[in-house]
Write a protein that holds these residues in place. Structure first.
Motif, PDB file in Angstrom:
ATOM      1  N   ASN A   1       0.834  -1.202   0.000  1.00 14.30           N
ATOM      2  CA  ASN A   1       0.000   0.000   0.000  1.00 14.30           C
ATOM      3  C   ASN A   1       0.867   1.250   0.000  1.00 14.30           C
ATOM      4  O   ASN A   1       0.553   2.216  -0.689  1.00 14.30           O
ATOM      5  CB  ASN A   1      -0.943   0.015   1.204  1.00 14.30           C
ATOM      6  N   ASP A   2       1.951   1.217   0.771  1.00 16.61           N
ATOM      7  CA  ASP A   2       2.882   2.340   0.793  1.00 16.61           C
ATOM      8  C   ASP A   2       3.513   2.538  -0.587  1.00 16.61           C
ATOM      9  O   ASP A   2       3.675   3.667  -1.054  1.00 16.61           O
ATOM     10  CB  ASP A   2       3.988   2.119   1.827  1.00 16.61           C
ATOM     11  N   LEU A   3       3.856   1.441  -1.254  1.00 19.86           N
ATOM     12  CA  LEU A   3       4.447   1.527  -2.578  1.00 19.86           C
ATOM     13  C   LEU A   3       3.448   2.116  -3.569  1.00 19.86           C
ATOM     14  O   LEU A   3       3.797   3.000  -4.355  1.00 19.86           O
ATOM     15  CB  LEU A   3       4.890   0.135  -3.028  1.00 19.86           C
ATOM     16  N   TYR A   4       2.221   1.664  -3.518  1.00 18.09           N
ATOM     17  CA  TYR A   4       1.178   2.214  -4.392  1.00 18.09           C
ATOM     18  C   TYR A   4       0.999   3.712  -4.118  1.00 18.09           C
ATOM     19  O   TYR A   4       0.980   4.517  -5.047  1.00 18.09           O
ATOM     20  CB  TYR A   4      -0.154   1.486  -4.197  1.00 18.09           C
ATOM     21  N   ALA A   5       0.878   4.070  -2.841  1.00 24.42           N
ATOM     22  CA  ALA A   5       0.681   5.486  -2.480  1.00 24.42           C
ATOM     23  C   ALA A   5       1.868   6.323  -2.945  1.00 24.42           C
ATOM     24  O   ALA A   5       1.690   7.434  -3.455  1.00 24.42           O
ATOM     25  CB  ALA A   5       0.483   5.624  -0.973  1.00 24.42           C
ATOM     26  N   TRP A   6       3.061   5.787  -2.795  1.00 26.79           N
ATOM     27  CA  TRP A   6       4.257   6.518  -3.226  1.00 26.79           C
ATOM     28  C   TRP A   6       4.213   6.755  -4.740  1.00 26.79           C
ATOM     29  O   TRP A   6       4.420   7.882  -5.196  1.00 26.79           O
ATOM     30  CB  TRP A   6       5.513   5.744  -2.825  1.00 26.79           C
ATOM     31  N   VAL A   7       3.947   5.700  -5.515  1.00 23.61           N
ATOM     32  CA  VAL A   7       3.897   5.842  -6.981  1.00 23.61           C
ATOM     33  C   VAL A   7       2.809   6.841  -7.373  1.00 23.61           C
ATOM     34  O   VAL A   7       3.020   7.704  -8.217  1.00 23.61           O
ATOM     35  CB  VAL A   7       3.668   4.474  -7.670  1.00 23.61           C
ATOM     36  N   ALA A   8       1.650   6.720  -6.765  1.00 24.11           N
ATOM     37  CA  ALA A   8       0.519   7.586  -7.117  1.00 24.11           C
ATOM     38  C   ALA A   8       0.835   9.059  -6.872  1.00 24.11           C
ATOM     39  O   ALA A   8       0.312   9.930  -7.565  1.00 24.11           O
ATOM     40  CB  ALA A   8      -0.731   7.162  -6.346  1.00 24.11           C
ATOM     41  N   GLN A   9       1.697   9.349  -5.895  1.00 26.61           N
ATOM     42  CA  GLN A   9       2.006  10.734  -5.546  1.00 26.61           C
ATOM     43  C   GLN A   9       3.211  11.293  -6.299  1.00 26.61           C
ATOM     44  O   GLN A   9       3.501  12.474  -6.190  1.00 26.61           O
ATOM     45  CB  GLN A   9       2.263  10.849  -4.040  1.00 26.61           C
ATOM     46  N   GLN A  10       3.896  10.451  -7.051  1.00 34.48           N
ATOM     47  CA  GLN A  10       5.116  10.888  -7.733  1.00 34.48           C
ATOM     48  C   GLN A  10       4.811  11.525  -9.084  1.00 34.48           C
ATOM     49  O   GLN A  10       3.792  11.263  -9.708  1.00 34.48           O
ATOM     50  CB  GLN A  10       6.062   9.705  -7.952  1.00 34.48           C
ATOM     51  N   HIS A  11       5.760  12.323  -9.538  1.00 36.68           N
ATOM     52  CA  HIS A  11       5.727  12.876 -10.891  1.00 36.68           C
ATOM     53  C   HIS A  11       5.911  11.709 -11.857  1.00 36.68           C
ATOM     54  O   HIS A  11       6.488  10.685 -11.510  1.00 36.68           O
ATOM     55  CB  HIS A  11       6.869  13.888 -11.042  1.00 36.68           C
ATOM     56  N   HIS A  12       5.458  11.845 -13.072  1.00 35.65           N
ATOM     57  CA  HIS A  12       5.516  10.746 -14.029  1.00 35.65           C
ATOM     58  C   HIS A  12       6.858  10.635 -14.760  1.00 35.65           C
ATOM     59  O   HIS A  12       6.966   9.901 -15.730  1.00 35.65           O
ATOM     60  CB  HIS A  12       4.363  10.857 -15.038  1.00 35.65           C
ATOM     61  N   GLY A  13       7.862  11.326 -14.279  1.00 37.83           N
ATOM     62  CA  GLY A  13       9.171  11.296 -14.928  1.00 37.83           C
ATOM     63  C   GLY A  13       9.904   9.980 -14.757  1.00 37.83           C
ATOM     64  O   GLY A  13       9.565   9.146 -13.919  1.00 37.83           O
ATOM     65  N   LEU A  14      10.927   9.794 -15.553  1.00 40.10           N
ATOM     66  CA  LEU A  14      11.712   8.564 -15.565  1.00 40.10           C
ATOM     67  C   LEU A  14      12.376   8.292 -14.212  1.00 40.10           C
ATOM     68  O   LEU A  14      12.537   7.133 -13.817  1.00 40.10           O
ATOM     69  CB  LEU A  14      12.766   8.659 -16.672  1.00 40.10           C
ATOM     70  N   HIS A  15      12.727   9.338 -13.501  1.00 38.32           N
ATOM     71  CA  HIS A  15      13.350   9.167 -12.184  1.00 38.32           C
ATOM     72  C   HIS A  15      12.432   8.384 -11.243  1.00 38.32           C
ATOM     73  O   HIS A  15      12.911   7.584 -10.436  1.00 38.32           O
ATOM     74  CB  HIS A  15      13.709  10.528 -11.584  1.00 38.32           C
TER      75      HIS A  15
END
Length: 135
Positions: free
Chosen positions: A23-37
């Motif tokens: 869930n933390d991983l999903y939340a982290w991805v969802a909150q990130q910019h869509h850049g390659l980094h």
């Protein structure tokens, strides 16, 4: 958020810990910019999760492989904004469907689904225009 298990119920605590990590991983991805980094950092997070949660190593491995082709295709090349946004959304959507508390059959089904999932290039129906490939 980790749930407390009843005394002597280590398996429930382990499942709660695994669920919280995904869930933390999903939340982290969802909150990130869509850049390659973000995708490179996602792989780092998966490597840590695989070490901390050995039961999730197979899942982490197929997720790492899923984003690797995208990273390699655009490493040091500009990613069209619309494509980056779509790929990021597809990854977040995929993560939201995983069931770490499922039985062995469900977990295997999740791994197989990820292994056959096309993060990029986008399937024709999902593609906003022609397939984007670095020149």
């Amino acid at each position: 958020m980790r749930r407390e298990a009843a005394p002597g119920n280590k398996s429930q605590l382990l499942l709660s810990s695994e669920e919280a990590d995904m869930n933390d991983l999903y939340a982290w991805v969802a909150q990130q910019h869509h850049g390659l980094h973000t995708f490179k950092s996602f792989q780092d997070k998966l490597a840590r999760l695989a070490e901390e949660q050995p039961r999730q190593r197979g899942l982490c491995r197929v997720l790492t492989h899923l984003v690797q082709g995208y990273i390699e295709a655009f490493d040091e090349a500009p990613v069209p904004v619309e494509l980056a946004s779509d790929v990021h959304h597809r990854l977040a959507q995929l993560l939201s469907t995983l069931d770490l508390n499922g039985d062995a059959d469900r977990r295997l089904a999740d791994i197989n689904r990820i292994a056959s999932f096309a993060l990029w290039p986008l399937p024709d129906a999902a593609a906003p225009s022609a397939q984007h490939r670095p020149g």
